[in-house]
Write an enzyme that holds these catalytic residues in place. Structure first.
Site, PDB file in Angstrom:
ATOM      1  CB  CYS A   1      -0.947   0.106   1.186  1.00 26.95           C
ATOM      2  SG  CYS A   1      -2.112  -1.251   1.305  1.00 26.95           S
TER       3      CYS A   1
ATOM      4  CD  GLU B   1      17.042 -12.970  -7.618  1.00 24.88           C
ATOM      5  OE1 GLU B   1      16.503 -13.513  -6.645  1.00 24.88           O
ATOM      6  OE2 GLU B   1      16.652 -11.882  -8.083  1.00 24.88           O
TER       7      GLU B   1
ATOM      8  CE  LYS C   1      11.649  -2.638  -5.986  1.00 23.41           C
ATOM      9  NZ  LYS C   1      12.077  -4.004  -6.276  1.00 23.41           N
TER      10      LYS C   1
ATOM     11  NE  ARG D   1       4.571   1.767   0.071  1.00 21.94           N
ATOM     12  CZ  ARG D   1       5.583   1.550   0.900  1.00 21.94           C
ATOM     13  NH1 ARG D   1       6.793   1.768   0.510  1.00 21.94           N
ATOM     14  NH2 ARG D   1       5.374   1.126   2.127  1.00 21.94           N
TER      15      ARG D   1
ATOM     16  CE  LYS E   1      13.756 -11.239  -9.956  1.00 20.41           C
ATOM     17  NZ  LYS E   1      14.221 -11.036  -8.686  1.00 20.41           N
TER      18      LYS E   1
HETATM   19  C1  G6P Z   1       9.145  -8.523  -2.010  1.00 17.49           C
HETATM   20  C2  G6P Z   1       9.696  -8.086  -3.340  1.00 17.49           C
HETATM   21  C3  G6P Z   1      11.010  -8.818  -3.625  1.00 17.49           C
HETATM   22  C4  G6P Z   1      11.984  -8.593  -2.483  1.00 17.49           C
HETATM   23  C5  G6P Z   1      11.390  -8.984  -1.137  1.00 17.49           C
HETATM   24  C6  G6P Z   1      12.262  -8.522   0.013  1.00 17.49           C
HETATM   25  O1  G6P Z   1       8.735  -9.844  -2.073  1.00 17.49           O
HETATM   26  O2  G6P Z   1       8.758  -8.344  -4.372  1.00 17.49           O
HETATM   27  O3  G6P Z   1      11.561  -8.329  -4.825  1.00 17.49           O
HETATM   28  O4  G6P Z   1      13.138  -9.333  -2.725  1.00 17.49           O
HETATM   29  O5  G6P Z   1      10.117  -8.358  -0.963  1.00 17.49           O
HETATM   30  O6  G6P Z   1      12.277  -7.129   0.032  1.00 17.49           O
HETATM   31  P1  G6P Z   1      13.428  -6.244   0.638  1.00 17.49           P
HETATM   32  O7  G6P Z   1      12.983  -4.844   0.378  1.00 17.49           O
HETATM   33  O8  G6P Z   1      13.492  -6.571   2.096  1.00 17.49           O
HETATM   34  O9  G6P Z   1      14.687  -6.590  -0.063  1.00 17.49           O
END
Ligand code: G6P
Length: 612
Positions: free
Chosen positions: A2, A485, A607, A27, A489
């Site tokens: 959010c 990773e 995100k 977000r 992706k």
């Molecule tokens: C979410 C995002 C990921 C990220 C993860 C951890 O799931 O979509 O891309 O790796 O959160 O987020 P951070 O901000 O702690 O790296």
């Protein structure tokens, strides 16, 4: 999770709110809404993206100088018009946007129901706005601010909120606990947002709210106090963010732009930390705690998602070079499993956003148990950056694509610097090796450029595999986390089920999946695992799997053995993850585009995950 934005001043509020929501859309993008105060309070909200909200309000008068907006990632209640924010109290006294979760909402709701309140939505947020109104109407001489503080004192959970009281046309009330909020200070105007991205067009002076802060904001004044009404002093910080970071430029998607930025972002991350003569590494942010890290009995690295994969690379590097035992933990598990920690332990949180709720909570728990807590964060001023004893910023710039790319390589760069520095200071490597390793790292940006120019080839290969239903990614050693990773992706943005596996584990299960439909992507650069991974490739080939390999340039043996290759320049194995991940990022990107997926805003993801 959010995004919220608010404005009070002389400017026309609507474009500020809409542009702010567009910037915060990473977000969450389940619904969008806004409230504007002109002659009276108007609320508009609908399921879908900010673009849908713009269409929704297209024929209405959007004039006004005070307003709030919200873009939602659904927690309580499905994504629909009714559950979208802002939420209005039953009698219309208050309108509120909220990021976070009110954990005791059911209890509060049942009390309010007994008092005659009715509810339209399935959200926890509507409970909060009605609770505020209840206090406003039932506590003698209550103002909007008093009612907000009284309601928040009853709330268990996390919130970043911005509230408008219908009777107080001149002010916004904002409060934070757990979910980030930033206030932008303009001339005769203030901005509030979940991060600084909606604010930087107008001002670079911001205040990061702390937990339990309540801000009372009018056009010309700002007061900060706690929920208990104790005044709070605030610190004004300068934000260093370029508007270019927030635009796609000539790229079709933010993700593609961010993949292509990596030669620069990796360099930005090590520049200033490697001395100009390339003879030493200086991690300024860790200077005070460096003796503690050197003498740590154990380093525990915590993170979520992509950051957890970066942590795994860090584990391999630190153990190999600095010979300090390292454990890597999912923050979400670590925080609840009562781990044994003491003052000899160093806990490093890796996080792009610096706001991930599980990582933040795990870190607080580690601190309580006496460990030294460090952060490797991208977002300057974020909660984790501010709560850690010390840390290193990754300097990757704003990452907007929901699937993390440049933040990952920046995190790996910091961990690489840390491992080499620790190894050198502990005398575990010779000075010659130290200098060689530093040199290898400084050569990465140019090597990366030579991978990026091959993007048309990667796109062609992606077209061959775009209709896959499953995919298997294999790697060993430093390249095992790269396989994880790579798989993440692909599944995040193309919705193809993909598994990453340690290549040596393949024979214990995943090999059963191999048939002539399954793409098997093997990360097989020339390192000391090379012969082993060639054997794994043979095992897949014998079962007619479709092999794609990331190989070192000039590896004609593997080229002849597999269906398709992505070549990466020769490098030292310790820095090879920084190269090997890039073709896999591009491969996923092109597959997702060819499948017609929304690359920058994949379904169900957000995100910044500020809920657990
Ligand atoms: C979410 C995002 C990921 C990220 C993860 C951890 O799931 O979509 O891309 O790796 O959160 O987020 P951070 O901000 O702690 O790296």
């Amino acid at each position: 999770m959010c995004g919220i934005v608010g404005y009070i001043g002389d400017k026309n509020v609507y474009p500020i709110i809409i542009q702010g929501l567009q910037r915060l859309e990473y977000r969450g993008y389940d619904s969008a809404g806004l409230a504007i105060y002109n002659d009276q309070l108007h609320v508009y909200k609908c399921k879908g993206r900010v673009a849908d909200l713009e269409k929704f309000v297209a024929n209405d008068d959007m004039s006004g100088h005070l307003g709030i907006g919200h873009t939602r990632w659904a927690t309580h209640g499905e994504p629909n018009d009714c559950n979208a924010h802002p939420h209005t109290s039953m009698n219309g006294d208050f309108v509120l946007v909220h990021n976070g979760i009110i954990e005791n909402y059911a209890e509060l709701k049942s009390d309010l129901l007994k008092k005659g309140y009715t509810f339209q939505s399935a959200t926890d947020t509507e409970v909060l706005v009605n609770l505020i109104e209840y206090f406003y109407r039932n506590v003698e001489a209550a103002t909007g601010e008093i009612a907000v503080r009284l309601a928040l004192s009853k709330v268990v959970g996390a919130y970043g909120i911005v509230v408008i009281c219908k009777d107080e046309k001149h002010q916004l009330i904002a409060a934070r606990k757990g979910s980030p909020l930033v206030i932008g200070i303009g001339k005769g105007e203030y901005f509030v947002a979940s991060d600084a991205t909606p604010i930087v067009n107008y001002t670079d002076s911001v205040i990061y709210l702390n937990d339990h802060d309540v801000a009372i904001i009018s056009k010309d004044s700002l007061t900060l106090k706690t929920v208990e009404n104790i005044p709070v002093a605030f610190k004004i910080t300068k934000v260093d963010m370029s508007i270019g970071d927030l635009e796609k430029g000539d790229f079709e998607h933010f993700m593609l732009k961010e993949i292509f930025e990596q030669p620069k972002t990796i360099e930005d991350t090590f520049r200033g930390r490697i001395t100009p003569d390339h003879s030493d590494i200086v991690l300024g942010g860790l200077l005070d705690v460096f003796p503690k890290i050197m003498n740590a009995k154990r380093i525990i690295i915590i993170g979520c998602g992509t950051s957890w994969h970066a942590a795994l690379v860090g584990e391999y590097l630190i153990e190999e070079y600095a010979r300090i035992p390292v454990e890597v933990e999912y923050a979400s598990e670590f925080r609840y499993r009562n781990p044994i920690l003491n003052s000899d332990d160093v806990v490093i949180a890796i996080t792009q956003s610096g706001e991930t709720a599980d990582t933040l909570a795990a870190l607080r728990m580690a601190k309580e148990k006496g460990a030294t807590i460090l952060g490797i964060c991208n977002v300057v001023g974020s909660s984790i950056a501010r709560e850690t004893d010390a840390g290193v910023y990754t300097h990757a710039g704003v990452e907007i694509g929901v699937a993390s790319t440049k933040a990952f390589t920046a995190q790996v760069t910091v961990l690489t610097l840390l491992a080499f520095k620790l190894a050198h200071e502990k005398g575990k490597i010779s000075i010659g090796t130290y200098l060689d390793l530093i040199k290898e790292l400084t050569e990465i940006p140019d090597k990366l450029k030579s991978i990026l120019v091959k993007h048309p080839h990667i796109k062609k290969v992606a077209a061959k595999y775009k209709d896959a239903i499953n995919a298997l990614y294999l790697g060993r050693g430093y390249l095992f986390p790269v396989a994880l990773e790579g798989a993440l992706k692909l599944k995040e943005i193309s919705y193809i089920h993909a598994e990453g596996y340690a290549a040596g584990e393949m024979k214990h299960g995943p090999i059963a999946l191999v048939d002539d439909n399954l793409p098997v992507i093997v990360v097989a650069a020339k390192d000391h695992y090379y012969e082993k991974i060639v054997s794994n490739i043979q095992e897949v080939k014998a079962r007619r799997g479709n092999l794609i390999a990331v190989v070192t340039e000039g590896d004609d043996v593997l080229k002849a053995m597999v269906n398709d290759v992505f070549e990466i320049p020769k490098s030292h194995p310790a820095v090879s993850p920084l190269l090997a991940i890039v073709p896999l990022q591009l491969f996923s990107y092109y597959i997702a585009v060819l499948r017609g997926c929304d690359v920058d805003q994949p379904r169900n993801l957000a995100k910044s995950v500020t809920v657990e």
